[in-house]
Design an enzyme around this catalytic site. Structure first.
Site, short mmCIF file in Angstrom:
data_model
loop_
_atom_site.label_atom_id
_atom_site.label_comp_id
_atom_site.label_asym_id
_atom_site.label_seq_id
_atom_site.Cartn_x
_atom_site.Cartn_y
_atom_site.Cartn_z
N ASP A 99 0.82 -1.21 0.00
CA ASP A 99 0.00 0.00 0.00
C ASP A 99 0.85 1.26 0.00
O ASP A 99 0.64 2.16 -0.79
CB ASP A 99 -0.97 0.00 1.19
N ASP A 102 7.33 3.81 3.08
CA ASP A 102 7.62 4.93 3.97
C ASP A 102 9.13 4.92 4.27
O ASP A 102 9.93 5.32 3.43
CB ASP A 102 6.75 4.76 5.22
P1 5GP Z 1 7.93 1.34 6.23
O1 5GP Z 1 8.50 0.06 6.74
O2 5GP Z 1 8.20 1.62 4.77
O3 5GP Z 1 8.31 2.51 7.10
O4 5GP Z 1 6.39 1.26 6.49
C1 5GP Z 1 5.47 0.78 5.64
C2 5GP Z 1 4.18 0.54 6.41
O5 5GP Z 1 3.93 1.61 7.34
C3 5GP Z 1 2.99 0.53 5.48
O6 5GP Z 1 2.74 -0.76 4.97
C4 5GP Z 1 1.90 1.03 6.39
O7 5GP Z 1 1.37 -0.03 7.12
C5 5GP Z 1 2.57 1.97 7.36
N1 5GP Z 1 2.45 3.39 6.96
C6 5GP Z 1 3.46 4.22 6.62
N2 5GP Z 1 2.99 5.45 6.31
C7 5GP Z 1 1.65 5.39 6.46
C8 5GP Z 1 0.58 6.34 6.28
O8 5GP Z 1 0.74 7.52 5.90
N3 5GP Z 1 -0.67 5.88 6.53
C9 5GP Z 1 -0.94 4.61 6.93
N4 5GP Z 1 -2.21 4.29 7.15
N5 5GP Z 1 0.04 3.69 7.12
C10 5GP Z 1 1.32 4.08 6.87
#
Ligand code: 5GP
Length: 178
Positions: A99, A102
């Protein structure tokens, strides 16, 4: 739910248009490869459902569940697999469907985990990307939209398990989670 949304970033129509474009690109790249799409639960479930219907070729679906250890602000990069694959991916052309990208920690871990299972190829398709927040290098071959550093919900994305059913992607009012 609408009262908690500060701004709509992408309407249901705008998302649909982009998902169809992504589907056409992926179809052109994989049409003779019978790819296996692996959706990362729960956030990717709406995107996955729309994307597969925009693919004009044979493909299969799998889902994995992952959760980060610790809370969002102090994530260690360690990811717990809460639901593992139910099939062998050796020799398969895999596309991981996410989805939102980040910090990149979740996908970076997941890619290593899946690469150990010796797929023929592995690519990432993420609906949203927050490039400013990246802590580790991850290179999605397919990307829906690049967005600014804001917390978004809707179209599968949640806050505390709510808002997943909003048809659009919106920025959540900080007062909701402050
Ligand atoms: P990463 O490991 O890339 O930091 O995080 C990815 C996960 O963080 C995504 O799959 C999601 O679950 C959560 N996440 C990061 N940013 C957002 C955001 O703006 N909104 C939501 N709902 N989830 C986010």
């Amino acid at each position: 739910m609408e009262k908690d949304i500060e701004q709509i970033l992408y309407s249901a129509e705008a998302i649909q248009e982009r998902v169809v474009e992504l589907g056409q690109t992926i179809t052109a790249d994989f049409k003779d490869k019978n790819p296996l799409l692996i959706g990362v639960l729960k956030g990717s479930f709406v995107f996955m459902a729309d994307l597969v219907r925009a693919l004009d070729m044979p493909c299969q679906l799998e889902f994995m569940g992952v959760s980060s250890y610790g809370n969002k602000s102090e994530t260690t990069g360690a990811v717990k697999i809460t639901r593992d694959l139910e099939c062998d991916i050796e020799g398969r052309h895999v596309i991981v469907i996410e989805d939102i990208l980040d910090s990149g920690l979740t996908l970076s871990y997941l890619m290593k985990y899946l690469q150990n299972r010796r797929p023929a190829s592995i690519e990432i398709c993420t609906l949203l990307d927050k490039p400013e927040r990246r802590q580790v290098e991850v290179h999605p071959r397919y990307k829906g939209f690049a967005i600014p550093d804001a917390f978004v919900v809707g179209y599968g994305l949640d806050f505390a398990e709510s808002y997943r059913n909003l048809p659009y992607i919106g920025v959540l009012k900080p007062s909701v989670y402050a």
